[in-house]
Design an enzyme around this catalytic site. Structure first.
Site, PDB file in Angstrom:
ATOM      1  N   GLY A  11       0.828  -1.203   0.000  1.00  0.00           N
ATOM      2  CA  GLY A  11       0.000   0.000   0.000  1.00  0.00           C
ATOM      3  C   GLY A  11       0.858   1.247   0.000  1.00  0.00           C
ATOM      4  O   GLY A  11       2.054   1.201  -0.319  1.00  0.00           O
ATOM      5  N   ARG A  82      -6.531   3.644   9.056  1.00  0.00           N
ATOM      6  CA  ARG A  82      -7.677   4.316   9.680  1.00  0.00           C
ATOM      7  C   ARG A  82      -8.483   5.077   8.645  1.00  0.00           C
ATOM      8  O   ARG A  82      -7.934   5.616   7.681  1.00  0.00           O
ATOM      9  CB  ARG A  82      -7.212   5.309  10.744  1.00  0.00           C
ATOM     10  CG  ARG A  82      -6.703   4.661  12.008  1.00  0.00           C
ATOM     11  CD  ARG A  82      -6.585   5.664  13.128  1.00  0.00           C
ATOM     12  NE  ARG A  82      -5.636   6.725  12.823  1.00  0.00           N
ATOM     13  CZ  ARG A  82      -5.518   7.844  13.517  1.00  0.00           C
ATOM     14  NH1 ARG A  82      -6.313   8.057  14.531  1.00  0.00           N
ATOM     15  NH2 ARG A  82      -4.619   8.745  13.199  1.00  0.00           N
ATOM     16  N   ARG A  88      -7.191   4.509  16.363  1.00  0.00           N
ATOM     17  CA  ARG A  88      -6.254   3.395  16.180  1.00  0.00           C
ATOM     18  C   ARG A  88      -6.743   2.162  16.941  1.00  0.00           C
ATOM     19  O   ARG A  88      -6.568   1.034  16.504  1.00  0.00           O
ATOM     20  CB  ARG A  88      -4.862   3.803  16.670  1.00  0.00           C
ATOM     21  CG  ARG A  88      -4.151   4.810  15.769  1.00  0.00           C
ATOM     22  CD  ARG A  88      -2.723   5.059  16.254  1.00  0.00           C
ATOM     23  NE  ARG A  88      -2.016   5.940  15.350  1.00  0.00           N
ATOM     24  CZ  ARG A  88      -2.006   7.261  15.451  1.00  0.00           C
ATOM     25  NH1 ARG A  88      -2.669   7.850  16.418  1.00  0.00           N
ATOM     26  NH2 ARG A  88      -1.323   8.006  14.591  1.00  0.00           N
ATOM     27  N   HIS A 175       1.872   5.264  20.519  1.00  0.00           N
ATOM     28  CA  HIS A 175       1.595   5.960  19.260  1.00  0.00           C
ATOM     29  C   HIS A 175       0.093   6.257  19.204  1.00  0.00           C
ATOM     30  O   HIS A 175      -0.682   5.597  18.523  1.00  0.00           O
ATOM     31  CB  HIS A 175       2.015   5.092  18.080  1.00  0.00           C
ATOM     32  CG  HIS A 175       1.899   5.785  16.751  1.00  0.00           C
ATOM     33  ND1 HIS A 175       2.400   7.043  16.523  1.00  0.00           N
ATOM     34  CD2 HIS A 175       1.335   5.397  15.586  1.00  0.00           C
ATOM     35  CE1 HIS A 175       2.151   7.392  15.272  1.00  0.00           C
ATOM     36  NE2 HIS A 175       1.496   6.406  14.686  1.00  0.00           N
TER      37      HIS A 175
END
Length: 308
Positions: A11, A82, A88, A175
């Site tokens: 991706g 997302r 997340r 994160h």
């Protein structure tokens, strides 16, 4: 003989990472994705760019893992990104299955590799990759801190009008929205940030950094890829060249910073063996409290896992 890097996921992030690795020209790259023709097409495109940019490495696209055999580094970018309105944490159960599957297949062919994870939720996916691979903690870690720090550095550069090359900053923690930009360790050309920028403006930059990923999701309709891909490539390079670079990475803590058994973003020394040292900084009371809050948030996400 050239070294080899496997990038799992073709991706936006994976392809950007593969392109940056090709431009570094330190290793051959295998780009893997389950979507037929996608990795082959992107690999061919990156290969042909070498004639323009002057790199000589081979970039191969594959839908399987046989061609990845003997990789020195496995960079895992696979998983769902997302979408607007999705946290997340919402991704954890779906991406857990994906990361477990690709890790199992990749390490079967490269049992001596170093694994670097970038898939979200990052901290939780590191636990999955470690549990499935059975690798020691030094050889399984994640990329988030470099990206989060780069965002903080960018905002500081804009605010001060200084070159981003002269901004030294660091972001710790999970994160997510509870990450910890360490203002006490932030300088511009060696001058503390607090001497250059009013506290209210610093607070605004800290908050913008914390929600930096979400800001891009709102603008693009999906997660960022240029900066994450470049940051991942920087980590891969540190391993390939045994650079011993001190970089903020998501590493498994076993007592450091008072945190036990949890993947968290901290300063680390990265070399051929992976995470070769965890660097402990002196934090202010506020920064320490924020780090504890971030750890609690990460534990909540990790608690959803079934693999780790």
């Amino acid at each position: 003989m050239r070294k080899k890097v496997t990038v799992v996921g073709a991706g936006n992030v994976g392809a950007t990472c593969a392109q940056e690795l090709a431009r570094q020209d330190h290793a051959d790259v295998v780009l893997v994705d389950i979507k037929e023709n996608l990795p082959q097409g992107k690999a061919l495109d990156i290969d042909q760019a070498g004639a323009v940019l002057g790199y000589e490495c081979s970039v191969t696209g594959s839908n399987g893992y046989e061609e990845t055999a003997g990789s020195d580094v496995i960079a895992i970018t696979a998983g769902l990104p997302r979408s607007p309105g999705m946290s997340r944490d919402d991704l954890v159960q779906t991406n857990e299955k994906i990361i477990a599957s690709v890790t199992e297949q990749a390490v079967e062919h490269s049992p001596d590799a170093v694994i670097i994870v970038i898939s979200n939720p990052l901290d939780a996916m590191c636990h999955v990759a470690k549990a499935v691979s059975g690798f020691p903690k030094e050889r399984v870690f994640g990329q988030a801190g470099i990206l989060d720090t780069a965002r903080f550095q960018t905002f500081i550069s804009w605010e001060t009008g200084a070159s981003v090359k002269d901004v030294t900053a660091l972001v710790l923690g999970g994160h997510g929205d509870q990450m910890v930009p360490v203002v006490s360790a932030t300088t511009v050309g060696g001058v503390p940030l607090t001497k250059l920028v009013p506290q209210d403006r610093i607070d605004e930059m800290v908050q913008r950094t914390r929600v930096g990923g979400g800001e891009i999701v709102q603008l693009l309709g999906t997660s960022a890829w240029y900066a994450p891909g470049a940051a991942l490539a920087q980590m891969v390079e540190a391993v390939l060249l045994d650079e011993k670079r001190v970089l903020p990475c998501t590493a498994l803590l076993e007592g450091e910073y008072g945190i036990e058994g949890l993947y968290m973003g901290v300063p680390t020394k990265v070399g051929a063996a992976g995470i070769e040292e965890i660097v402990e900084l002196e934090l202010t009371e506020q920064e320490r409290a924020w780090l504890d809050e971030s750890a609690a948030a990460v534990r909540d996400v990790v608690g959803v896992l079934t693999t780790a």
